[in-house]
Design an enzyme around this catalytic site. Structure first.
Site, PDB file in Angstrom:
ATOM      1  N   CYS A   1      -1.846  -2.676   3.484  1.00 46.87           N
ATOM      2  CA  CYS A   1      -2.076  -1.475   2.681  1.00 46.87           C
ATOM      3  C   CYS A   1      -2.653  -1.843   1.315  1.00 46.87           C
ATOM      4  O   CYS A   1      -1.910  -2.237   0.408  1.00 46.87           O
ATOM      5  CB  CYS A   1      -0.760  -0.710   2.523  1.00 46.87           C
ATOM      6  SG  CYS A   1      -0.934   0.759   1.499  1.00 46.87           S
TER       7      CYS A   1
ATOM      8  N   CYS B   1      -1.424   0.252  -1.612  1.00 50.93           N
ATOM      9  CA  CYS B   1      -0.037  -0.036  -2.035  1.00 50.93           C
ATOM     10  C   CYS B   1       0.025  -1.353  -2.811  1.00 50.93           C
ATOM     11  O   CYS B   1       0.730  -1.454  -3.810  1.00 50.93           O
ATOM     12  CB  CYS B   1       0.898  -0.192  -0.835  1.00 50.93           C
ATOM     13  SG  CYS B   1       0.693   0.984   0.482  1.00 50.93           S
ATOM     14  N   ASP B   2      -0.673  -2.362  -2.335  1.00 45.03           N
ATOM     15  CA  ASP B   2      -0.467  -3.727  -2.844  1.00 45.03           C
ATOM     16  C   ASP B   2      -1.623  -4.284  -3.650  1.00 45.03           C
ATOM     17  O   ASP B   2      -1.495  -5.369  -4.230  1.00 45.03           O
ATOM     18  CB  ASP B   2      -0.181  -4.676  -1.662  1.00 45.03           C
ATOM     19  CG  ASP B   2       1.048  -4.243  -0.886  1.00 45.03           C
ATOM     20  OD1 ASP B   2       1.973  -3.700  -1.511  1.00 45.03           O
ATOM     21  OD2 ASP B   2       1.093  -4.447   0.338  1.00 45.03           O
TER      22      ASP B   2
END
Ligand code: NAP
Length: 306
Positions: free
Chosen positions: A134, A137-138
């Site tokens: 992701c 997200c990261d």
């Protein structure tokens, strides 16, 4: 006496939310379950959804929240429970979660899909330590670093464009010499000055001990192996349907998707499928929400005729 629902909607991605909206408007007595805290399914991990009509450039998380708010306005809010099993007792379907047991006359499966794994050495060991599925997200953890994105579809290309704004250098590792992604996304990728595409290249292993240090790749035409020093590896090689719990319950196709037409009708009366778990040509938010609506229309017909 046990409460009997007209409909159980399992999942709260775009298909499940759409089904909940239509079910609420049809005044069906509905049970709605979702295992995650967030609603919106895979789109919550998407930086930008640019092809949902009327909402150009919408952030995925915000689109998920807007959809959930729409359902809530109609009184539909999912209960956060994980479905353990579903059983067919003919005119009644039994849904067991970790906490409870429910009965419904119909079920719409909207479990969605999850990222596919590469299955190469280092992938599992370094997951969360530089290996991610992701980018939105990261990505921020890799500011000014070097990362590799594996895949050539919409997700991989969107991720690479997103990461190119954060990272110093982005490699795209793709097994063919042509991307699968939409042309508009390809144009955006080719315009990024710090992205290098490694064509006809497959990942071999992810190296590192406490953290990701390198991605070993192999040229499929040259058979040459190269070690790319990277801080992170983003894997975007497609999705697999969450149909493990449906094996033996409804007919699945050879790729594990639920065999159901646009009407969502499965091989078993009373069971319906909507969204990414259904066998179909195009898996998009717009087709998922369409599935949710169609499935509820089929449920209504089924309940009237039952
Ligand atoms: P996808 O379209 O299935 O693409 C997967 C990519 O990974 C392909 O390029 C494939 O290569 C490659 N791949 C698959 N297995 C591999 C392996 N073992 N090793 C190396 N490479 C591998 O998956 P996706 O990009 O996650 O998209 C999933 C669905 O969501 C699609 O329907 C997509 O259109 C949709 N989506 C839409 C948007 C948007 O419209 N904004 C954004 C994200 C996702 P080949 O090309 O050689 O098969």
């Amino acid at each position: 006496m046990t409460e009997i629902y007209d409909l159980a909607i399992l999942g709260a991605g775009p298909a499940g939310i759409s089904a909940a909206v239509y079910a609420a408007r049809a005044r069906l007595k509905t049970l709605w379950l979702e295992k995650k805290f967030t609603q919106g399914g895979q789109i919550v991990n998407t930086y930008e959804v640019d092809n949902y009509p009327g909402l150009p450039g919408m952030n995925g998380m915000e689109l998920g929240e807007a959809m959930a708010a729409h359902a809530e306005k109609l009184g539909a809010v999912p209960m956060r429970e994980t479905v353990v099993s579903v059983e067919d007792e003919g005119s009644l379907k039994v849904i067991r979660t970790k906490k409870n047991e429910y009965r419904a006359r119909t079920v719409i499966f909207a479990f969605g899909a999850e990222h596919r794994q590469l299955g190469i050495p280092g992938e599992q060991e370094l997951s969360g330590m530089g290996v991610s599925y992701c980018a939105t997200c990261d990505g921020a953890f890799f500011k000014d670093g070097t990362v590799a994105v594996v895949g050539g579809g919409n997700t991989a290309v969107e991720d690479a464009v997103f990461l190119s704004r954060i990272c110093r250098k982005v490699y795209v590792v793709h097994r063919r010499n042509q991307l699968r992604a939409d042309k508009i996304l390809q144009e955006r990728l080719f315009a990024c000055g710090n992205v290098e595409i490694l064509w006809d290249t497959v990942p071999v292993s992810i190296e590192g001990t406490e953290e990701t240090e390198a991605l070993k790749v192999r040229g499929t035409k040259t058979e040459t192996e190269t070690l790319l020093p990277v801080d992170g590896v983003f894997i975007a090689v497609g999705v697999v349907p969450n149909t493990q719990k449906l094996k033996g319950l409804v007919k699945l196709d050879e790729n594990g998707y639920v065999a159901a037409g646009e009407d969502g009708i499965t091989s078993v009366p009373g069971f319906f499928a909507a969204g990414d778990i259904r066998a179909k040509n195009l898996r998009q938010v717009v087709t998922a929400v369409s599935d949710g609506a169609n499935a509820v229309a089929s449920v209504q017909r089924y309940l009237m005729e039952a």
